[in-house]
Design a protein around this motif. Structure first.
Motif, PDB file in Angstrom:
ATOM      1  N   SER A 148      70.143  31.583  55.667  1.00 17.94           N
ATOM      2  CA  SER A 148      70.029  33.028  55.473  1.00 17.94           C
ATOM      3  C   SER A 148      71.252  33.534  54.712  1.00 17.94           C
ATOM      4  N   PRO A 251      66.006  40.931  60.836  1.00 19.47           N
ATOM      5  CA  PRO A 251      66.363  39.706  60.117  1.00 19.47           C
ATOM      6  C   PRO A 251      67.112  40.008  58.817  1.00 19.47           C
ATOM      7  N   ALA A 285      69.001  30.801  64.182  1.00 23.65           N
ATOM      8  CA  ALA A 285      68.394  32.135  64.149  1.00 23.65           C
ATOM      9  C   ALA A 285      69.429  33.235  64.368  1.00 23.65           C
ATOM     10  N   LEU A 347      71.636  37.810  62.113  1.00 24.92           N
ATOM     11  CA  LEU A 347      70.288  37.390  62.459  1.00 24.92           C
ATOM     12  C   LEU A 347      69.614  36.854  61.199  1.00 24.92           C
ATOM     13  N   SER A 348      69.175  35.606  61.259  1.00 31.42           N
ATOM     14  CA  SER A 348      68.625  34.934  60.092  1.00 31.42           C
ATOM     15  C   SER A 348      67.364  35.624  59.579  1.00 31.42           C
ATOM     16  N   ASP A 349      67.259  35.746  58.262  1.00 29.31           N
ATOM     17  CA  ASP A 349      66.045  36.329  57.694  1.00 29.31           C
ATOM     18  C   ASP A 349      64.864  35.370  57.758  1.00 29.31           C
ATOM     19  N   LEU A 351      63.595  34.406  60.437  1.00 31.13           N
ATOM     20  CA  LEU A 351      62.802  34.809  61.590  1.00 31.13           C
ATOM     21  C   LEU A 351      61.539  35.559  61.187  1.00 31.13           C
ATOM     22  N   THR A 352      61.598  36.252  60.061  1.00 33.13           N
ATOM     23  CA  THR A 352      60.493  37.124  59.667  1.00 33.13           C
ATOM     24  C   THR A 352      59.185  36.366  59.555  1.00 33.13           C
TER      25      THR A 352
END
Length: 461
Positions: A148, A251, A285, A347-349, A351-352
């Motif tokens: 991310s 994210p 994450a 927060l890692s993108d 996750l989306t």
């Protein structure tokens, strides 16, 4: 006749446009007024910021690095600079040190564009070199398993009293971009450079190992979480003390907090990512990082996520002591001076795609213990002034004051997030809404009077 008819028609059209424009204007102003009074949500009037937005230091000086040390621009300790780093780029800056006994630190934060594609090994490398090109020190920072794009910081230094790079004179700072050239990585990364200077001590310090400390993991804090959003950069990091805190992240978002630590005080922290519907796995994450007052990385921990609520914790850390700098582990060496330490959440993108856009609840547990004591005396003033001094008391009350909740993070700082700020905002909004409603009432009355005059002037049949 046709032409005049068209003119008349045009006049009618223009008149209708004016009327429609006036109606739209009145509607917009009324909506703004109602937002101020709380009858409409403020989100209707303002767009949400980009999740990847980083808050650069206000007044940061623009600077362009060069390919060669010969014509490199100068970095002055105590100032903050802003530049950019092209794909596969190598930029050089100049560092003139007049004091041979002071230690110079050069932290560089790289900020890739939001939604850029990065690999776990992409990042930056920073080194300080002497006039002969010998590296005094170097450090790397990478995006890691979260894949991310996020702000990453690497710190290089010229440390006084060590074998290499001693004496006053000209040094160079080399910033290199480490990337694989994958899709989305060709755009420049923005840079924030914040050189700092630590003066020598008034009396020589012992160079032995740091004192022993309890390395057992403490019991996590319990209790009801209080809302506390973070800032969007080092310069806008929000103060935090001991306690259980709650924020929300989408994210791609990064939040910054600062925890003041005096000599002898110790910080322990963990972050817990709330559950989410869905099935799958996202590595890295949630990332929790700790940086020292000159932005040197002390520890970094990331969480693999399956949608189930889980915590991630920093390694047990020692109390802040000057002698920690002589320890080999970076997690100990970074705890070398008093000042503001930075907790950074990302927060890692990624996750989306698996668990949705969120927002996601994050609970941050911060413990500050240890007995504070006076530290060694410095023979001069650090640059920037106050960087090696805690900004405020590190008690729980410090973090409660001005608590604006997670919403403050959207704007990169406390701002009007505290109760006093919210009261002022509400009062201003109510006043603005009332004034706008009075204006609209006056317009309506004037329009009715004008219509009455027009009707009275019409001939009767």
């Amino acid at each position: 006749m046709g032409a005049r008819g068209r003119d008349i028609g045009g006049a009618h059209v223009r008149g209708r446009r004016r009327t429609a424009w006036g109606g739209r204007t009145a509607a917009v102003i009324l909506a703004l007024g109602l937002c101020g009074t709380g009858l409409l949500p403020a989100a209707a009037a303002t767009a949400a910021p980009d999740p990847g937005t980083y808050a650069f230091a206000p007044g940061a000086r623009p600077i362009d690095g060069t390919a060669s040390p010969a014509d490199a621009p100068r970095l002055d300790p105590g100032r903050v600079y802003r530049g950019s780093l092209p794909a596969h780029g190598r930029l050089t800056y100049r560092l003139d040190l007049a004091d041979a006994t002071a230690t110079a630190y050069v932290p560089v934060t790289a900020v890739p564009p939001a939604h850029a594609t990065v690999t776990s090994t992409d990042g930056i490398r920073v080194s300080v070199r002497d006039a002969h090109g010998t590296a005094c020190s170097y450090a790397t920072a990478r995006f890691g398993a979260g894949l991310s794009p996020r702000p990453v910081t690497a710190l290089a230094e010229r440390e006084a009293g060590r074998a290499l790079c001693q004496g006053a004179g000209r040094y160079s700072v080399l910033v290199e971009r480490l990337d694989t050239g994958g899709t989305g990585t060709s755009a420049p990364w923005e840079l924030e450079i914040a050189p700092a200077l630590e003066p020598r001590l008034t009396s020589p310090a012992a160079t032995g190992a740091p004192p022993s400390w309890d390395s057992a993991s403490p019991e996590p804090l319990t209790g009801e979480a209080r809302e506390r959003g973070g800032g969007a950069g080092f310069a806008t990091a929000r103060p935090l003390g001991q306690g259980v805190w709650r924020t929300t992240l989408v994210p791609g978002r990064t939040q910054f907090y600062k925890v003041p630590l005096d000599w002898g005080r110790r910080l322990q922290a963990s972050a817990e990512l709330g559950g989410a519907p869905g099935h799958g796995y996202v590595g890295g994450a949630l990332d929790l990082s700790l940086y020292d007052p000159v932005r040197g990385l002390a520890d970094d921990a990331s969480l693999g996520y399956t949608g189930v609520r889980r915590p991630v914790a920093l390694a047990p850390l020692p109390p802040v002591e000057y002698a920690n700098r002589f320890a080999a582990p970076a997690a100990v060496s970074a705890l070398r001076f008093a000042g503001d330490y930075y907790l950074v959440l990302h927060l890692s993108d990624q996750l989306t795609a698996t668990f949705g856009q969120g927002p996601y609840d994050v609970t941050l547990r911060v413990r500050v213990d240890g007995r504070a004591h006076s530290g060694p005396g410095y023979a001069g003033r650090p640059e920037p002034d106050g960087i090696l001094t805690p900004s405020a008391s590190d008690g729980p009350a410090m973090a409660v004051e001005g608590d604006g909740g997670a919403g403050a993070a959207d704007h990169g700082g406390a701002g009007a997030g505290g109760p006093a700020g919210m009261r002022a905002l509400a009062a201003g909004g109510i006043g603005l809404g009332t004034a706008l409603l009075l204006v609209l009432g006056g317009w309506t009355l004037a329009a009715r009077r004008a219509q009455t005059r027009v009707s009275a002037q019409k001939p009767t049949a």
